[in-house]
Design an enzyme around this catalytic site. Structure first.
Site, mmCIF file in Angstrom:
data_model
loop_
_atom_site.group_PDB
_atom_site.id
_atom_site.type_symbol
_atom_site.label_atom_id
_atom_site.label_comp_id
_atom_site.label_asym_id
_atom_site.label_seq_id
_atom_site.Cartn_x
_atom_site.Cartn_y
_atom_site.Cartn_z
ATOM 1 N N ARG A 82 -34.746 -12.543 49.326
ATOM 2 C CA ARG A 82 -34.482 -13.722 48.487
ATOM 3 C C ARG A 82 -34.282 -13.321 47.025
ATOM 4 N NH1 ARG A 82 -40.165 -16.602 46.959
ATOM 5 N NH2 ARG A 82 -41.502 -14.789 47.165
ATOM 6 N N GLU A 88 -32.160 -32.749 50.361
ATOM 7 C CA GLU A 88 -31.287 -31.716 50.915
ATOM 8 C C GLU A 88 -29.928 -32.258 51.368
ATOM 9 O OE1 GLU A 88 -35.385 -30.218 50.876
ATOM 10 O OE2 GLU A 88 -34.480 -32.068 51.673
ATOM 11 N N PHE A 99 -34.704 -26.632 56.019
ATOM 12 C CA PHE A 99 -34.228 -27.892 55.442
ATOM 13 C C PHE A 99 -32.706 -27.916 55.310
ATOM 14 C CE2 PHE A 99 -38.478 -27.436 53.156
ATOM 15 C CZ PHE A 99 -39.158 -28.135 54.134
ATOM 16 N N HIS A 123 -36.165 -18.122 53.101
ATOM 17 C CA HIS A 123 -37.381 -18.418 53.863
ATOM 18 C C HIS A 123 -37.065 -18.743 55.325
ATOM 19 C CE1 HIS A 123 -38.662 -18.656 49.735
ATOM 20 N NE2 HIS A 123 -39.933 -18.744 50.102
ATOM 21 N N ASP A 147 -46.755 -20.822 55.365
ATOM 22 C CA ASP A 147 -46.154 -22.154 55.211
ATOM 23 C C ASP A 147 -46.164 -22.940 56.519
ATOM 24 O OD1 ASP A 147 -45.730 -21.525 52.611
ATOM 25 O OD2 ASP A 147 -43.543 -21.558 52.679
ATOM 26 N N ARG A 152 -37.729 -14.159 53.361
ATOM 27 C CA ARG A 152 -38.661 -14.231 52.240
ATOM 28 C C ARG A 152 -39.294 -12.884 51.866
ATOM 29 N NH1 ARG A 152 -44.385 -17.637 52.371
ATOM 30 N NH2 ARG A 152 -44.934 -17.405 50.175
#
Length: 307
Positions: free
Chosen positions: A6, A54, A79, A105, A113, A163
């Site tokens: 990322r 989004e 998302f 991610h 998460d 990530r």
């Protein structure tokens, strides 16, 4: 050396933005996590935070593409591909707009998460869309090349970005071409076809297998769509077994794509390493990889079972 993919994305899009003022970056209130904050700092007049919305992110990106810009729309993969799927389908892919979905991610490596944020179906969703190109870089070096290639390519592109910090397995001088796999190691007995964070594990597995008398090739299939069918068929003919390895569900991802190519053809036995039709859950990324079988040892096991 290693770097988070990322972070490599944030640096790459900023670098390219310095030479192409058509590039605009949009984010859904996650610029710190997606590292688009780097672009925002350098080019604040070409950065837009659309908020936690989004669908709006993708709709605004589509509008910018209609005006001749090259929008990079960034948020978490779960998302951008899931919540915004209908907008991506009808406002971007359906009309073949020049929008880049640079989504971070991805996979279970999001870790703590939890399962709600761990995308294990995103490749399946994006590769099913006509006109969509799907790229999964395996390290920071390849990420920079992928971002550059996506910016130069005319049409919708999904960049699947991880990530964690990952050790480099490719080299700066290696050629990157959309739709053309990279053979990292040749071999005649078995072939491991991997993408993303599983490429390094595939190399470790292949080296151990080769030391034990099973000459094993490794193919870095960085482009899931369009798929390099020629390379797949070559190894299907020369090897006894093909094993795919991906940080994604075994349904609809790299493994499914490779299976579609070799279905009905004589050649290698076939097996997949991936998430076995389960959701993820919260946990340390390394421990999650162990739990879900995304390991060097599981790749070795699959090869030996089928050789």
């Amino acid at each position: 050396m290693g770097k988070a993919i990322r972070a490599a994305y944030g640096e790459a899009v900023t670098k390219i933005g310095a030479t192409n003022d058509k590039i605009i970056v949009l984010d859904a209130d996650l610029s710190g996590a997606t590292q688009t904050k780097l672009f925002k700092k350098e080019f604040p007049d070409r950065f837009y935070n659309v908020g936690i919305a989004e669908e709006n992110l993708m709709g605004v990106a589509a509008g910018l593409a209609y005006q001749g810009f090259i929008p990079f729309a960034s948020t978490f993969a779960v998302f951008g591909t899931g919540r915004a799927f209908e907008i991506v389908r009808n406002q971007i892919a359906y009309v073949n707009l020049n929008v880049k979905l640079a989504l971070t991610h991805a996979g279970i490596s999001v870790g703590e998460d939890g399962g709600s944020h761990q995308s294990i179906e995103d490749i399946a969703l994006m590769r099913a869309l006509p006109n969509m190109t799907v790229i999964v870089p395996c390290d920071a070096i390849e990420t920079e090349k992928a971002v550059k290639a996506a910016a130069e390519y005319v049409g919708p592109v999904y960049l699947r970005l991880a990530r964690p910090v990952v050790e480099d397995v490719t080299k700066a001088e290696d050629k990157f071409e959309i739709g053309k796999a990279q053979v990292l190691k040749d071999g005649k007995d078995a072939c491991i076809i991997a993408c993303g964070l599983m490429v390094g594990k595939a190399l470790d597995a292949a080296n151990e297998l080769t030391k034990n008398g099973i000459d094993t090739a490794v193919v870095n299939m960085h482009t899931i769509k369009p798929l390099d069918k020629e390379t797949i068929l070559k190894f299907n003919e020369k090897c006894k077994v093909i094993v795919t390895a991906e940080e994604h569900s075994v349904i609809g991802g790299l493994g499914s794509a490779v299976a579609e190519v070799i279905a009905g053809k004589n050649g290698a036995k076939f097996a997949m390493v991936g998430v076995e039709d389960k959701f993820g859950h919260s946990g340390n990324p390394d421990k999650l990889f162990e739990e879900y079988g995304l390991t060097k040892d599981n790749i070795i096991k699959k090869v030996k079972e089928n050789i």
